[in-house]
Design a protein around this motif. Sequence first.
Motif, mmCIF file in Angstrom:
data_model
loop_
_atom_site.group_PDB
_atom_site.id
_atom_site.type_symbol
_atom_site.label_atom_id
_atom_site.label_comp_id
_atom_site.label_asym_id
_atom_site.label_seq_id
_atom_site.Cartn_x
_atom_site.Cartn_y
_atom_site.Cartn_z
ATOM 1 N N LEU A 162 -7.083 -2.460 9.504
ATOM 2 C CA LEU A 162 -5.984 -1.890 8.655
ATOM 3 C C LEU A 162 -4.573 -2.656 8.880
ATOM 4 C CD1 LEU A 162 -6.370 1.998 9.086
ATOM 5 C CD2 LEU A 162 -6.899 0.578 7.101
ATOM 6 N N ILE A 163 -4.769 -3.846 9.734
ATOM 7 C CA ILE A 163 -3.200 -4.368 10.372
ATOM 8 C C ILE A 163 -3.676 -5.820 10.220
ATOM 9 C CG2 ILE A 163 -4.238 -3.945 12.618
ATOM 10 C CD1 ILE A 163 -1.156 -3.081 13.025
ATOM 11 N N ASP A 164 -2.469 -6.492 10.211
ATOM 12 C CA ASP A 164 -2.562 -7.908 9.892
ATOM 13 C C ASP A 164 -1.914 -8.504 11.186
ATOM 14 O OD1 ASP A 164 -0.021 -8.047 9.467
ATOM 15 O OD2 ASP A 164 -0.136 -8.887 7.305
ATOM 16 N N GLY A 165 -1.826 -9.695 11.362
ATOM 17 C CA GLY A 165 -1.078 -10.307 12.739
ATOM 18 C C GLY A 165 0.188 -9.991 12.721
ATOM 19 N N ARG A 166 0.934 -9.641 11.741
ATOM 20 C CA ARG A 166 2.336 -9.144 11.728
ATOM 21 C C ARG A 166 2.479 -7.793 11.767
ATOM 22 N NH1 ARG A 166 4.689 -12.561 6.880
ATOM 23 N NH2 ARG A 166 6.442 -11.586 7.539
ATOM 24 N N PHE A 167 1.442 -6.950 12.228
ATOM 25 C CA PHE A 167 1.760 -5.574 12.326
ATOM 26 C C PHE A 167 2.060 -4.921 10.785
ATOM 27 C CE2 PHE A 167 3.151 -7.210 16.433
ATOM 28 C CZ PHE A 167 2.117 -6.757 17.171
ATOM 29 N N ARG A 168 1.577 -5.466 9.725
ATOM 30 C CA ARG A 168 1.961 -4.975 8.547
ATOM 31 C C ARG A 168 0.407 -4.056 8.452
ATOM 32 N NH1 ARG A 168 3.708 -10.077 5.027
ATOM 33 N NH2 ARG A 168 1.399 -10.619 5.802
ATOM 34 N N VAL A 169 0.685 -2.821 7.766
ATOM 35 C CA VAL A 169 -0.331 -1.771 7.802
ATOM 36 C C VAL A 169 -0.840 -2.106 6.196
ATOM 37 C CG1 VAL A 169 -1.277 0.453 7.785
ATOM 38 C CG2 VAL A 169 0.279 -0.450 9.686
ATOM 39 N N ASP A 170 -2.109 -2.087 5.900
ATOM 40 C CA ASP A 170 -2.658 -1.998 4.684
ATOM 41 C C ASP A 170 -2.893 -0.554 4.106
ATOM 42 O OD1 ASP A 170 -4.051 -2.323 2.468
ATOM 43 O OD2 ASP A 170 -5.672 -3.698 3.276
ATOM 44 N N PHE A 171 -1.900 -0.224 3.359
ATOM 45 C CA PHE A 171 -1.776 1.320 2.935
ATOM 46 C C PHE A 171 -2.667 1.565 2.092
ATOM 47 C CE2 PHE A 171 0.897 -0.699 -0.281
ATOM 48 C CZ PHE A 171 0.555 -0.040 -1.606
ATOM 49 N N GLU A 172 -3.195 0.558 1.286
ATOM 50 C CA GLU A 172 -4.338 0.730 0.206
ATOM 51 C C GLU A 172 -5.502 1.232 0.684
ATOM 52 O OE1 GLU A 172 -3.588 -2.954 -1.661
ATOM 53 O OE2 GLU A 172 -2.922 -2.230 -3.733
ATOM 54 N N GLN A 173 -6.000 0.444 1.920
ATOM 55 C CA GLN A 173 -6.988 0.953 2.703
ATOM 56 C C GLN A 173 -6.700 2.089 3.716
ATOM 57 O OE1 GLN A 173 -9.902 -1.393 4.495
ATOM 58 N NE2 GLN A 173 -8.456 -3.131 4.435
#
Length: 170
Positions: A128-139
Amino acid sequence: MHLPADQLPIEARYKLLTGTVIPRPVAVVSTLSTEGVTNLAPFSYFNIVGHAPLALSFAVAGPKPDGTLKDTLRNAHLPAQGGTGEFVVNIATEHYAVQMARTATPLAVGRSCLVIGEIVYVHIDDALIDGRFRVDFEQLRALGRMAGSRYARTSDTFLLDDENFPPGTR
Ligand SMILES: Cc1cc2nc3c(=O)[nH]c(=O)nc-3n(C[C@H](O)[C@H](O)[C@H](O)COP(=O)(O)O)c2cc1C
């Protein structure tokens, strides 16, 4: 309609509040009693307090129908008040909406207690999260609570164009 708050019956206050402050995120709060009994309950009077320190809050409204404290509040109380002083907030998602609703009983609204917790540990699925701490809200598919038993999905979103934001506000 003009409605002075102090003349509104409790039921009307609850309906006006939960019908207009929408959609609300839902915290599924897990706690342990001092005897080690696990407890889970959903709370939509829930939001962020701040990120430095990392903190969030939820409000426990009213006692249980038998007049005793809701278990979550009793367990989350500081040890001096008979609790553990700890709780875990799980974000309610579509994947377990039915199970989330089943952990609740009808809400009796009376005196409220605001519980503010400092976050000491974060657990998030790597997917759910990328290397820049952005959360994938679609998932993530977090739920929003509307009034009563109606819920909102977070899949219908839109972007505002960059020129609408004064410099330094994003
Ligand atoms: C989606 C949802 C949101 C709820 N939000 C709240 C809330 O913000 N505050 C509250 O006191 N009760 C809320 N309730 C009702 C509590 O979950 C319910 O009283 C629960 O049984 C309390 O459990 P406990 O005694 O184990 O703490 C909510 C129920 C649902 C289904």
